[in-house]
Structures are given as C-alpha cells and as structure tokens.
Design an enzyme around this catalytic site. Sequence first.
Site, short mmCIF file in Angstrom:
data_model
loop_
_atom_site.label_atom_id
_atom_site.label_comp_id
_atom_site.label_asym_id
_atom_site.label_seq_id
_atom_site.Cartn_x
_atom_site.Cartn_y
_atom_site.Cartn_z
CB ALA A 231 -0.95 -0.03 1.20
NE ARG A 232 1.64 6.14 -1.86
CZ ARG A 232 1.53 5.59 -3.07
NH1 ARG A 232 1.79 4.30 -3.23
NH2 ARG A 232 1.18 6.32 -4.10
CD GLU A 261 8.36 4.40 -1.17
OE1 GLU A 261 7.93 4.54 -2.34
OE2 GLU A 261 8.09 3.42 -0.45
CG HIS A 279 6.92 2.12 -4.39
ND1 HIS A 279 6.56 3.26 -3.73
CD2 HIS A 279 5.78 1.65 -4.95
CE1 HIS A 279 5.27 3.48 -3.87
NE2 HIS A 279 4.77 2.51 -4.62
#
Length: 323
Positions: A231-232, A261, A279
Amino acid sequence: MKPAILLVEPMMDAIERDLDAAYTVHRLYDAAQQSRIQADLGTIRAAVTGGGTGLSAEWVARLPALGLIAINGVGTDKVDLAETARRGIHVSTTPGVLTGDVADMAMALLLAVMRRIVDGDRMVRDGRWAAGGQLPLGSRLGGRKLAILGLGQIGRAIARRAEAFDAEILYWNRSPVETPSGWTCIDTPERLAAEADILVVAVAATPQTESIVSAAVLDALGPNGILVNVARGNVVDEAALLSALQQAQIAAAGLDVFRNEPTIDPAFARLDNVVLAPHQGSATVSTREDMGALVLANLADHFAGRTPRTSVNADRIQETHSA
C-alpha cells in the site's frame, strides 16, 4: 503554441516523447531547466507526477494557472485534495491498469518470505548448498488464513490470487462491500490480525489510515504471523514494525513500500526475516505503458475543456464551486 506542463519525475521514454509532441514540457527533475521553470511558472497549466511523489502544497501555490495534477499511479496522499478542490484543480489517477501487477507483487513477496526464496538464492550463489548446507524448511500457503486490510480493487485481486493457493480469505474494509461467499469480514484491524496467519496491507493511504497497522495490530498478528505491505509506507507504524521484526514478535515481512522512501530506515537491511523491494508494485513494461496512456488521456481531456476521465475530486470541485 503548445500548452505548458510540469513533469515532476521521469516517465517511460515513449510516454515522454508523446508529452513532448503535444506540450511544452518543463522537467522539474532536470537541474538545467530550473531557471526556465521559474520564469514560466505562470504559464504551466498541468503537472504530471507519481503517486509516491505527488505535488507539494508549495508547488501548487506557485502555479497560478494550474488546472490538473495528473498522477501516474493511484495514491493521492501526497496531494492536498482540499486545497486543489478549493482552487478547482482536478487530480487524476491511473486506476485499474496497475491492479493486477500490484496484486502479483503482493503474492511474490509473500511466497518469497514463506518459501525463503531470497535465502535460497544466496545459499546457491555463495556455495553453501554445494558445501552441504541446508535451507530451513519453508511454510505452506494453502490452508492458511490470509487477511487483507483494505478490500479495494487491489485487495480483491490479491484475495482472488490467494484463493487459487487454497488460502482462506479474511478482510477488513472501512465501508461495507459485497464479496464472494466464503470471504469473512472482520470488524477491526486488530481482530483481523488476531485471526490471521498472514496480513496483507492494501488499504488506501489517507489521514484516517495513517499508522493503521499499529503496534497493537502487530502484537495481535503474533510470533507466527507474516506482514506484507504493498500500500504505502505511512499506513504502518514503522518503528513498531521494526521492533516486532527485531524481537520476533512477528515472524517475517515482505515490504514494497516504506516511509521516507527511497531513503529507508537502515535497520531494515540488517534483518534476515524481511524481504525488501524498491516500490516495484506497478513496475512492469505493460502496466507502465497503460498508466502513461491514461495520464495522456487525462491531459487531453483537460486541455480539451473536459473533466479528466479519472478525476478523483471532480464531485468535490463541483460541490465547492456551486456552494
């Protein structure tokens, strides 16, 4: 004269060629263009950015002609939706086209953790297998309780994939949703984690979901539990997660997203019970082409005077400006 746009971060070469053909593109990431950008702030009518980068409130304020922020992704947490609605600035995303790839990434991380894929790769490469070394036994996914935190498009796609591995599906969602028979709704994230063998985080990042995977959730997941996050980073209490991994309060994690990140907490790299990815959820050629095409379509809608087809705040703009 071609309309001026701001490109916040690079895209695929083919997409950038299409942007250059249709627009005067100011590349924010190019140091050589900074003076030109400063001189042309008043002419820039759209910005193209990634979901993880967004567009800061400072930059929105500096662009008086801005009418669209076209996000190459699905996350809107790095854009002030209230301020953009107030100013009548549409924010568009690229939903749907990346769903399958992000779900695949979740499954890849999960299987890498459960079957010790990274450990096995290292063992073969460094000669320990040939020298008689043995990899510790992995875990079976079939028959396990796989819980999904956030049952949107991506969460559903993960559930369907996990079902094919004979996993039992549990879920929590902020609002009621219809699901196939056999999927079990759990009423809180803590109870969901307590029931689960595996917790996969697919919830949208909003102020309400900040650190929704809390120390209490991780404690409920328990010493045999596995966490996967696609997700995040900010939906997980990262300090609590590091502590849980370091103290074996949970068994392992597979992470594609992080706070701050790409400069992540270096403590993650020192852990053997976590698989890390930079990611890469949507990072396939086909999906990035499809995402870029949708960005181009939203830009074309905007400059033709139409509502961008995947605007996430069109209703809010209408409400704000009709009040």
